[in-house]
Write a protein that holds these residues in place. Structure first.
Motif, PDB file in Angstrom:
ATOM      1  N   UNK A 722     -31.186  22.633 -34.153  1.00 13.42           N
ATOM      2  CA  UNK A 722     -32.343  22.226 -34.971  1.00 13.42           C
ATOM      3  C   UNK A 722     -32.025  22.504 -36.443  1.00 13.42           C
ATOM      4  N   UNK A 723     -32.874  22.057 -37.382  1.00 18.82           N
ATOM      5  CA  UNK A 723     -32.536  22.164 -38.813  1.00 18.82           C
ATOM      6  C   UNK A 723     -32.183  23.566 -39.290  1.00 18.82           C
ATOM      7  N   UNK A 724     -32.691  24.623 -38.677  1.00 20.90           N
ATOM      8  CA  UNK A 724     -32.348  25.984 -39.120  1.00 20.90           C
ATOM      9  C   UNK A 724     -30.960  26.389 -38.672  1.00 20.90           C
ATOM     10  N   UNK A 725     -30.336  25.569 -37.807  1.00 19.40           N
ATOM     11  CA  UNK A 725     -29.040  25.950 -37.253  1.00 19.40           C
ATOM     12  C   UNK A 725     -29.148  26.635 -35.901  1.00 19.40           C
ATOM     13  N   UNK A 726     -30.372  26.906 -35.470  1.00 20.66           N
ATOM     14  CA  UNK A 726     -30.539  27.519 -34.145  1.00 20.66           C
ATOM     15  C   UNK A 726     -30.144  26.525 -33.052  1.00 20.66           C
ATOM     16  N   UNK A 727     -29.554  27.048 -31.984  1.00 21.93           N
ATOM     17  CA  UNK A 727     -29.238  26.224 -30.799  1.00 21.93           C
ATOM     18  C   UNK A 727     -30.296  26.508 -29.747  1.00 21.93           C
ATOM     19  N   UNK A 728     -31.162  25.542 -29.499  1.00 19.93           N
ATOM     20  CA  UNK A 728     -32.324  25.724 -28.625  1.00 19.93           C
ATOM     21  C   UNK A 728     -32.056  25.052 -27.267  1.00 19.93           C
ATOM     22  N   UNK A 729     -32.419  25.772 -26.199  1.00 23.94           N
ATOM     23  CA  UNK A 729     -32.197  25.238 -24.841  1.00 23.94           C
ATOM     24  C   UNK A 729     -33.155  24.092 -24.565  1.00 23.94           C
ATOM     25  N   UNK A 730     -32.581  23.005 -24.015  1.00 17.48           N
ATOM     26  CA  UNK A 730     -33.386  21.869 -23.552  1.00 17.48           C
ATOM     27  C   UNK A 730     -33.811  22.093 -22.107  1.00 17.48           C
ATOM     28  N   UNK A 731     -35.011  21.662 -21.811  1.00 17.54           N
ATOM     29  CA  UNK A 731     -35.481  21.717 -20.422  1.00 17.54           C
ATOM     30  C   UNK A 731     -35.555  20.285 -19.870  1.00 17.54           C
ATOM     31  N   UNK A 732     -34.618  19.999 -18.886  1.00 16.95           N
ATOM     32  CA  UNK A 732     -34.590  18.664 -18.279  1.00 16.95           C
ATOM     33  C   UNK A 732     -35.570  18.647 -17.100  1.00 16.95           C
ATOM     34  N   UNK A 733     -36.287  17.527 -16.982  1.00 16.09           N
ATOM     35  CA  UNK A 733     -37.351  17.453 -15.977  1.00 16.09           C
ATOM     36  C   UNK A 733     -37.565  16.001 -15.524  1.00 16.09           C
ATOM     37  N   UNK A 734     -36.522  15.383 -14.969  1.00 16.11           N
ATOM     38  CA  UNK A 734     -36.636  13.979 -14.563  1.00 16.11           C
ATOM     39  C   UNK A 734     -37.786  13.804 -13.570  1.00 16.11           C
ATOM     40  N   UNK A 735     -38.468  12.648 -13.653  1.00 14.41           N
ATOM     41  CA  UNK A 735     -38.125  11.445 -14.440  1.00 14.41           C
ATOM     42  C   UNK A 735     -38.664  11.456 -15.877  1.00 14.41           C
ATOM     43  N   UNK A 736     -39.292  12.571 -16.305  1.00 17.04           N
ATOM     44  CA  UNK A 736     -39.785  12.640 -17.679  1.00 17.04           C
ATOM     45  C   UNK A 736     -38.636  12.957 -18.640  1.00 17.04           C
ATOM     46  N   UNK A 737     -38.918  12.788 -19.965  1.00 17.48           N
ATOM     47  CA  UNK A 737     -37.912  13.112 -20.973  1.00 17.48           C
ATOM     48  C   UNK A 737     -37.741  14.622 -21.080  1.00 17.48           C
ATOM     49  N   UNK A 738     -36.562  15.089 -21.557  1.00 20.33           N
ATOM     50  CA  UNK A 738     -36.342  16.530 -21.705  1.00 20.33           C
ATOM     51  C   UNK A 738     -37.311  17.122 -22.726  1.00 20.33           C
ATOM     52  N   UNK A 739     -37.563  18.434 -22.595  1.00 24.68           N
ATOM     53  CA  UNK A 739     -38.495  19.148 -23.462  1.00 24.68           C
ATOM     54  C   UNK A 739     -37.719  20.124 -24.356  1.00 24.68           C
ATOM     55  N   UNK A 740     -37.995  20.080 -25.643  1.00 19.91           N
ATOM     56  CA  UNK A 740     -37.398  21.031 -26.595  1.00 19.91           C
ATOM     57  C   UNK A 740     -38.528  21.908 -27.135  1.00 19.91           C
ATOM     58  N   UNK A 741     -38.527  23.175 -26.763  1.00 20.83           N
ATOM     59  CA  UNK A 741     -39.554  24.114 -27.231  1.00 20.83           C
ATOM     60  C   UNK A 741     -38.999  24.880 -28.444  1.00 20.83           C
ATOM     61  N   UNK A 742     -39.583  24.629 -29.629  1.00 20.57           N
ATOM     62  CA  UNK A 742     -39.047  25.189 -30.869  1.00 20.57           C
ATOM     63  C   UNK A 742     -40.215  25.545 -31.800  1.00 20.57           C
ATOM     64  N   UNK A 743     -39.993  26.674 -32.657  1.00 19.38           N
ATOM     65  CA  UNK A 743     -41.038  27.012 -33.615  1.00 19.38           C
ATOM     66  C   UNK A 743     -41.167  25.915 -34.669  1.00 19.38           C
ATOM     67  N   UNK A 744     -42.391  25.622 -34.984  1.00 17.37           N
ATOM     68  CA  UNK A 744     -42.707  24.504 -35.892  1.00 17.37           C
ATOM     69  C   UNK A 744     -41.943  24.628 -37.202  1.00 17.37           C
ATOM     70  N   UNK A 745     -41.850  25.883 -37.773  1.00 15.43           N
ATOM     71  CA  UNK A 745     -41.215  26.074 -39.078  1.00 15.43           C
ATOM     72  C   UNK A 745     -39.728  25.724 -39.047  1.00 15.43           C
ATOM     73  N   UNK A 746     -39.079  25.776 -37.861  1.00 12.98           N
ATOM     74  CA  UNK A 746     -37.653  25.466 -37.786  1.00 12.98           C
ATOM     75  C   UNK A 746     -37.394  23.973 -37.863  1.00 12.98           C
TER      76      UNK A 746
END
Length: 823
Positions: A722-746
């Motif tokens: 993400x823009x801060x340089x943090x590497x955030x884990x993606x949560x895959x959940x087919x058939x839906x799109x993956x979810x990226x849970x990240x702090x808004x400020x990042x």
């Protein structure tokens, strides 16, 4: 010879019948019971020009009918049986060089055709009472039609019946003319006399007979399903009436059958207790009343047990009508039906032909002997039941009677030469080769009897050999049959009785019925074919470790009717080629572990067990472990979150890129392909608790090739920067799109929704507050900044004053930190 033949109703059909046989050479005669077709038609056709001194052979469905028909025709000619009219049944033949009409039972004609298909000297074949549809009659007619079409076009065929669908038979005979006889029976008064459903059948029929004797004149003919019921009714009647009581069924001697058909010498009224042997062909002098119990006993072949099941069932309407007709042959009569009118309406229209219900193994052997590998090569009114036909052909192949193409072998011809079912014929040939031919002939003859010795076959054969059988008729039949078979295999007619050898003989005929007692359970046996069979705990055979079973009633569970105690040493010696030693591994659900051993087995029976060791054990143990995992379910494997996410990533790519070869790694797909992706990693794994050793993530990843692994990491990464340089884990959940849970400020400064899958798939953003709580979920980051962000800012700024909440998030610097204190 001038003959004064009686004026019977069928006479009016004779001109049309003569014309049909003279022109087409084939005909179907429909004539009601009592019309005289059985006795008058053959005599009237004797002088036809096309017969030219040749013989007429007439088929009857039963021995008693054959003898009675011959006797009646000879009487009409004023001659003894054996001159112009003769007969041949099994073990009994009365013919001479002068014989022009020969009455035979149906099975004998098929054997004659096999021996000499052209039937020299025979000008006409008559199939009487064809509606009974025995297997022998269907076979004999099919062979006769083939002879007429290909070998002897001058052979004439006449099919006669009272109740058959004559148009179907006419089509079978290449559109043969149908001749109708206008003769009618005398009227029969039908009286319904229903009995209690729980009443003993012999008692119920005896009650009906007593009512008939009290209410009607003349003799009484009563129908029961079998000899047991007949004997029961006979005992009850003999103590309650002065009438003469005569049984009439197939197992009686000819003299006893004749006595039932003749007037009583003392002039008493007569009661004849009969099976359906008296349903057709016979006209019994003096009978004016019929008592119909409404039941019939038939054999139904049970494919699972490889045996006939004797079933007692309701008669058909056609049979009930035939039985009633017995009362109206000589004058007006009465028929008591021991059921009600509602039950009458529910009866089936016709009996089931044997070709659709019986054991077809001998039938298949006869066809193979004829050169027909398939019944479709001959003309049958009904084709055999497919499953029964397949079973019969498979059995013949197993016996070596036919080859893979269904052609008869030399051994098959030897089997066909013997007047026995293929299994018993096999017994005779094997026994002859091992010096036991005489004993085999007596054993095979005993097996033809329904009781064969009532439980202990060895004891039964001993009794027959020593002439001390309880039933003199059974003794006569067994002795005649044993002598015939001994002659055919060139063995002595007498044999030394040996219980041990009798059991061996049965095991050769029925190897799949070899059975071993289950543990300490008396009377409970495991059979070679995997089924269970039982015998009464008090039966002397119930303590035997091994049995050779000859007859059983199909189950489940199977009920052993006839068997002999078998010695294990004889089993091991005689059946060495059937005993196999092989690794045996299975999953034991109780211990949640693989049981692995080397087993010496006779079919389903384990003779010996040893622990399975060495490299040869690896593959069967692996297969059993996979069987166990399937039984436990995929959740028994040591799943980690990383492994589940790997599964979700691959399934996502399978959904997003259907044109590419991504495997099905759903739980169902993985379960179906355990052998491929998990099997190679199961060395040394033999219990459920061993599964914890597996590195499931590594194993799953190994199911992809190197290129797929690289592509998976690139197209469906586990983390996203993400823009801060943090590497955030993606949560895959087919058939839906993956979810990226990240702090808004990042995400400040990021104008577009991040994507994966080479930019084809956007992620869903779960934007978190500084306290790691969701404040918004959006698949459209630009839309969020332009819209909902203002509301989030207003709500959150007061709660988290030390964190930045800029008016323009796209111009603000992304951050993971709070503002310094005091700013």
């Amino acid at each position: 010879m001038k003959r004064a033949l009686p004026e019977l109703p069928v006479r009016e059909a004779l001109p049309a019948l003569r014309q049909a046989l003279a022109g087409d050479g084939r005909a179907v005669l429909a004539a009601p019971p009592g019309s005289g077709k059985t006795t008058l038609v053959p005599l009237e056709l004797l002088d036809e020009p096309w017969l030219r001194g040749q013989r007429i052979v007439m088929l009857e469905p039963r021995r008693v009918a054959a003898r009675a028909a011959a006797a009646r025709m000879a009487q009409l000619l004023g001659e003894p049986v054996g001159q112009t009219v003769g007969y041949q049944i099994r073990f009994e033949r009365k013919v001479s060089a002068a014989t022009r009409i020969e009455v035979v039972t149906e099975g004998l004609l098929a054997r004659r055709l096999q021996a000499d298909p052209e039937l020299p000297g025979v000008g006409l074949l008559i199939f009487d009472e064809f509606h009974e549809r025995s297997l022998d009659a269907d076979l004999a007619l099919a062979l006769s039609l083939d002879v007429r079409a290909n070998l002897n076009p001058d052979l004439r065929l006449l099919v006669m019946s009272a109740t058959l669908d004559t148009q179907r038979v006419a089509r079978l005979l290449d559109e043969a003319p149908v001749v109708q006889s206008g003769g009618q029976l005398y009227p029969v008064d039908l009286r319904y006399l229903p009995q209690r459903s729980d009443a003993d059948h012999g008692e119920a029929v005896a009650h009906g007979v007593l009512a008939a004797l009290a209410e009607t004149p003349g003799d009484v003919l009563a129908f029961l399903p079998g000899a047991r019921e007949i004997r029961g009714a006979q005992r009850r009647l003999e103590s309650r009436t002065q009438a003469a009581i005569h049984p009439l069924y197939g197992e009686l001697s000819s003299a006893e059958q004749d006595a039932a058909l003749q007037p009583d010498r003392q002039g008493r009224r007569k009661v004849i207790l009969a099976t359906n042997i008296a349903q057709t062909s016979l006209t019994v002098e003096g009978v004016t009343t019929v008592v119909d119990g409404g039941l019939v006993r038939v054999a139904r072949f049970d494919l699972g047990a490889g045996a006939n099941r004797l079933e007692t069932q309701r008669v058909s309407r056609a049979s009930a009508d035939q039985r009633a007709g017995r009362a109206g042959r000589l004058g007006p009569g009465t028929c008591y039906r021991l059921w009600n009118r509602d039950q009458q309406a529910s009866l089936t229209a016709h009996d089931t032909p044997e070709i659709l219900a019986a054991d077809l193994s001998r039938f298949a052997l006869e066809l193979a002997s004829w050169g027909a590998a398939d019944p479709s090569q001959l003309a049958f009114l009904d084709p055999p039941a497919p499953a029964s036909w397949t079973y019969a052909r498979d059995l013949l192949r197993e016996l070596g009677a036919v080859d893979a193409q269904g052609r008869i072998t030399r051994h098959g011809r030897e089997l066909a030469r013997l007047p026995a079912a293929p299994r018993r014929a096999q017994l005779l040939l094997l026994a002859k080769a091992r010096g036991l031919g005489a004993l085999a002939a007596w054993t095979a003859a005993a097996l033809e009897e329904r009781d064969g010795g009532a439980g202990d076959l060895a004891g039964g054969v001993q009794a027959y050999l020593q002439g001390r059988a309880a039933d003199p008729n059974a003794l006569r039949r067994v002795r005649d049959s044993a002598r015939q078979m001994a002659r055919l295999i060139d063995a002595p007619e007498q044999a030394a009785a040996d219980d041990r050898d009798i059991a061996r003989l049965v095991s050769w005929a029925y190897p799949e019925r070899i059975a071993r007692r289950r543990g300490s359970q008396h009377g409970v046996y495991l059979c070679e074919d995997g089924g269970e069979a039982r015998i009464g705990e008090r039966d002397p055979l119930a303590a035997s470790e091994w049995l050779a079973i000859a007859h059983w009633d199909p189950g489940p569970p199977r009920k052993i009717r006839l068997a002999a105690a078998l010695r294990e040493e004889d089993l091991l010696s005689d059946h060495a080629e059937r005993i196999a030693e092989a690794p045996h591994c299975r999953w034991d659900a109780q211990t949640a572990a693989v049981v692995s051993e080397t087993q010496k087995r006779l079919g389903a029976i384990v003779l010996e067990r040893r622990m399975l060791r060495g490299a040869a054990a690896a593959e069967p143990i692996r297969a059993a472990m996979i069987e166990g995992i399937r039984a436990l379910g995929l959740q028994a494997l040591p799943w980690s979150e990383a492994a589940r996410q790997w599964q979700a990533r691959v399934l996502s790519l399978r959904q997003w890129r259907p044109e590419e070869d991504w495997p099905d790694v759903s739980d169902a797909g993985l379960t179906a392909s355990l052998e491929t992706w998990l099997g190679p990693f199961l060395d040394g794994v033999t219990r459920r608790d061993h599964l914890a050793r597996l590195d499931l993530m590594e194993i799953l990843n190994a199911s992809l090739d190197y290129a797929q692994q690289q592509k998976l990491a690139r197209l469906a990464p586990t983390h996203m920067d993400v823009p801060t340089g943090s590497s955030i884990r993606l949560e895959y959940r087919p058939p839906e799109k993956p979810l990226l849970s990240v702090r808004l400020q990042e995400m400040f400064g990021c104008a577009r929704t991040p994507t994966i899958n080479d930019g084809r798939t956007g992620v869903v953003l779960e934007l978190l507050s500084p306290g790691q709580r969701p404040v918004a979920i959006t698949p459209d980051l630009a839309g969020f900044w332009a819209g909902s962000y203002a509301d989030v800012k207003k709500d959150m700024k007061g709660r988290y004053p030390r964190h930045p909440w800029p008016d323009d998030p796209l111009e603000a610097a992304p951050t993971r930190r709070a503002k310094p204190r005091g700013t």
